[in-house]
Write a protein that holds these residues in place. Sequence first.
Motif, PDB file in Angstrom:
ATOM      1  N   MET A  67       0.739  -1.253  -0.036  1.00 36.27           N
ATOM      2  CA  MET A  67       0.075  -0.012   0.017  1.00 36.27           C
ATOM      3  C   MET A  67       0.784   1.345   0.139  1.00 36.27           C
ATOM      4  O   MET A  67       0.434   2.153  -0.757  1.00 36.27           O
ATOM      5  CB  MET A  67      -1.039   0.025   1.366  1.00 36.27           C
ATOM      6  N   GLN A  68       2.044   1.276   0.744  1.00 36.17           N
ATOM      7  CA  GLN A  68       2.905   2.450   0.801  1.00 36.17           C
ATOM      8  C   GLN A  68       3.582   2.547  -0.411  1.00 36.17           C
ATOM      9  O   GLN A  68       3.754   3.896  -1.091  1.00 36.17           O
ATOM     10  CB  GLN A  68       3.870   2.381   1.921  1.00 36.17           C
ATOM     11  N   LYS A  69       3.901   1.643  -0.966  1.00 40.21           N
ATOM     12  CA  LYS A  69       4.500   1.511  -2.332  1.00 40.21           C
ATOM     13  C   LYS A  69       3.737   2.199  -3.403  1.00 40.21           C
ATOM     14  O   LYS A  69       4.069   2.964  -4.365  1.00 40.21           O
ATOM     15  CB  LYS A  69       5.174   0.230  -2.841  1.00 40.21           C
ATOM     16  N   PHE A  70       2.462   1.448  -3.616  1.00 38.15           N
ATOM     17  CA  PHE A  70       1.424   2.052  -4.239  1.00 38.15           C
ATOM     18  C   PHE A  70       1.109   3.481  -4.413  1.00 38.15           C
ATOM     19  O   PHE A  70       1.079   4.233  -5.164  1.00 38.15           O
ATOM     20  CB  PHE A  70       0.192   1.325  -4.066  1.00 38.15           C
ATOM     21  N   PHE A  71       0.844   3.904  -2.845  1.00 37.51           N
ATOM     22  CA  PHE A  71       0.605   5.403  -2.618  1.00 37.51           C
ATOM     23  C   PHE A  71       1.740   6.455  -3.065  1.00 37.51           C
ATOM     24  O   PHE A  71       1.545   7.342  -4.053  1.00 37.51           O
ATOM     25  CB  PHE A  71       0.777   5.715  -1.253  1.00 37.51           C
ATOM     26  N   LEU A  72       3.119   6.087  -2.911  1.00 38.72           N
ATOM     27  CA  LEU A  72       3.974   6.849  -3.361  1.00 38.72           C
ATOM     28  C   LEU A  72       4.153   6.815  -4.900  1.00 38.72           C
ATOM     29  O   LEU A  72       4.588   7.851  -5.437  1.00 38.72           O
ATOM     30  CB  LEU A  72       5.457   6.340  -2.935  1.00 38.72           C
ATOM     31  N   GLN A  73       3.890   5.656  -5.436  1.00 40.86           N
ATOM     32  CA  GLN A  73       4.043   5.508  -6.822  1.00 40.86           C
ATOM     33  C   GLN A  73       3.090   6.307  -7.662  1.00 40.86           C
ATOM     34  O   GLN A  73       3.317   7.180  -8.364  1.00 40.86           O
ATOM     35  CB  GLN A  73       3.959   4.076  -7.254  1.00 40.86           C
ATOM     36  N   GLU A  74       1.865   6.388  -7.068  1.00 35.38           N
ATOM     37  CA  GLU A  74       0.732   6.871  -7.730  1.00 35.38           C
ATOM     38  C   GLU A  74       0.907   8.596  -7.339  1.00 35.38           C
ATOM     39  O   GLU A  74       0.535   9.323  -8.433  1.00 35.38           O
ATOM     40  CB  GLU A  74      -0.676   6.563  -6.875  1.00 35.38           C
ATOM     41  N   VAL A  75       1.476   8.995  -6.401  1.00 40.13           N
ATOM     42  CA  VAL A  75       1.767  10.491  -6.146  1.00 40.13           C
ATOM     43  C   VAL A  75       2.599  11.088  -7.079  1.00 40.13           C
ATOM     44  O   VAL A  75       2.487  12.045  -7.750  1.00 40.13           O
ATOM     45  CB  VAL A  75       2.101  10.680  -4.611  1.00 40.13           C
ATOM     46  N   GLN A  76       3.945  10.238  -7.327  1.00 41.24           N
ATOM     47  CA  GLN A  76       4.835  10.402  -8.179  1.00 41.24           C
ATOM     48  C   GLN A  76       4.260  10.526  -9.629  1.00 41.24           C
ATOM     49  O   GLN A  76       4.373  11.519 -10.374  1.00 41.24           O
ATOM     50  CB  GLN A  76       5.986   9.402  -8.248  1.00 41.24           C
ATOM     51  N   GLN A  77       3.577   9.660  -9.965  1.00 44.00           N
ATOM     52  CA  GLN A  77       3.152   9.455 -11.468  1.00 44.00           C
ATOM     53  C   GLN A  77       2.018  10.712 -11.641  1.00 44.00           C
ATOM     54  O   GLN A  77       2.095  11.266 -12.695  1.00 44.00           O
ATOM     55  CB  GLN A  77       2.373   8.130 -11.744  1.00 44.00           C
ATOM     56  N   GLY A  78       1.109  11.088 -10.679  1.00 38.89           N
ATOM     57  CA  GLY A  78       0.232  11.880 -10.731  1.00 38.89           C
ATOM     58  C   GLY A  78       0.952  13.380 -10.907  1.00 38.89           C
ATOM     59  O   GLY A  78       0.456  14.331 -11.539  1.00 38.89           O
ATOM     60  N   GLU A  79       2.004  13.781 -10.289  1.00 39.90           N
ATOM     61  CA  GLU A  79       2.786  14.749 -10.167  1.00 39.90           C
ATOM     62  C   GLU A  79       3.467  14.811 -11.514  1.00 39.90           C
ATOM     63  O   GLU A  79       3.535  16.051 -12.225  1.00 39.90           O
ATOM     64  CB  GLU A  79       3.774  14.969  -9.144  1.00 39.90           C
ATOM     65  N   GLU A  80       4.002  13.835 -12.074  1.00 40.18           N
ATOM     66  CA  GLU A  80       4.524  13.819 -13.306  1.00 40.18           C
ATOM     67  C   GLU A  80       3.579  14.151 -14.500  1.00 40.18           C
ATOM     68  O   GLU A  80       4.097  14.806 -15.622  1.00 40.18           O
ATOM     69  CB  GLU A  80       5.154  12.615 -13.559  1.00 40.18           C
ATOM     70  N   LEU A  81       2.406  13.695 -14.455  1.00 42.70           N
ATOM     71  CA  LEU A  81       1.593  13.825 -15.390  1.00 42.70           C
ATOM     72  C   LEU A  81       0.967  15.194 -15.545  1.00 42.70           C
ATOM     73  O   LEU A  81       0.735  15.743 -16.342  1.00 42.70           O
ATOM     74  CB  LEU A  81       0.195  12.631 -15.418  1.00 42.70           C
ATOM     75  N   LEU A  82       0.779  15.696 -14.239  1.00 44.62           N
ATOM     76  CA  LEU A  82       0.310  17.122 -13.957  1.00 44.62           C
ATOM     77  C   LEU A  82       1.302  18.072 -14.851  1.00 44.62           C
ATOM     78  O   LEU A  82       0.955  19.013 -15.316  1.00 44.62           O
ATOM     79  CB  LEU A  82      -0.185  17.702 -12.700  1.00 44.62           C
TER      80      LEU A  82
END
Length: 154
Positions: A67-82
């Motif tokens: 869950m922690q790995k998924f959370f960090l991955q999703e935040v990073q991908q979200g920031e990159e896409l934005l």
Amino acid sequence: MISKSTFSIAAAGAGLCFLGYCIYFDHKRRSDPKFKQKLREKRKKARTEKSTKSSTPFPDLSNPEAMQKFFLQEVQQGEELLATGDIEGGVEHLSNAVAVCGQPQQLLQVLQQTLPPQVFQLLIQKLPSVSQRLVGSAAQSMPTSAGLAEDDIE
């Protein structure tokens, strides 16, 4: 040698021919009896591809590391896409991160301060559907062989 006026007349004629060509084939395309049907099918296909593409599978909810790995991955991908200008993709990933976050209210406060108001509003609108998807994935991963039927789970 060709004079400037002759050259400009030839260029204008070529431009008009190209414009006429475009108008003729656009009219021919639109007057096709199956044009609207093909257009609807194309849009429906694009919509279904987009919805299946954006459905990020959630990790095992009982595994805190995943869950922690998924959370960090999703935040990073979200920031990159934005940052690249893909607002919808970025909002999708950030909403996944908020859905699995241990303290979503604090994360939302941080995001409200850092994101533009329009993007934050999209994120807020996206959260209910992502939360439903998360609950659905949690219900699918629960073992039902422990004497409980699927209908018994509320």
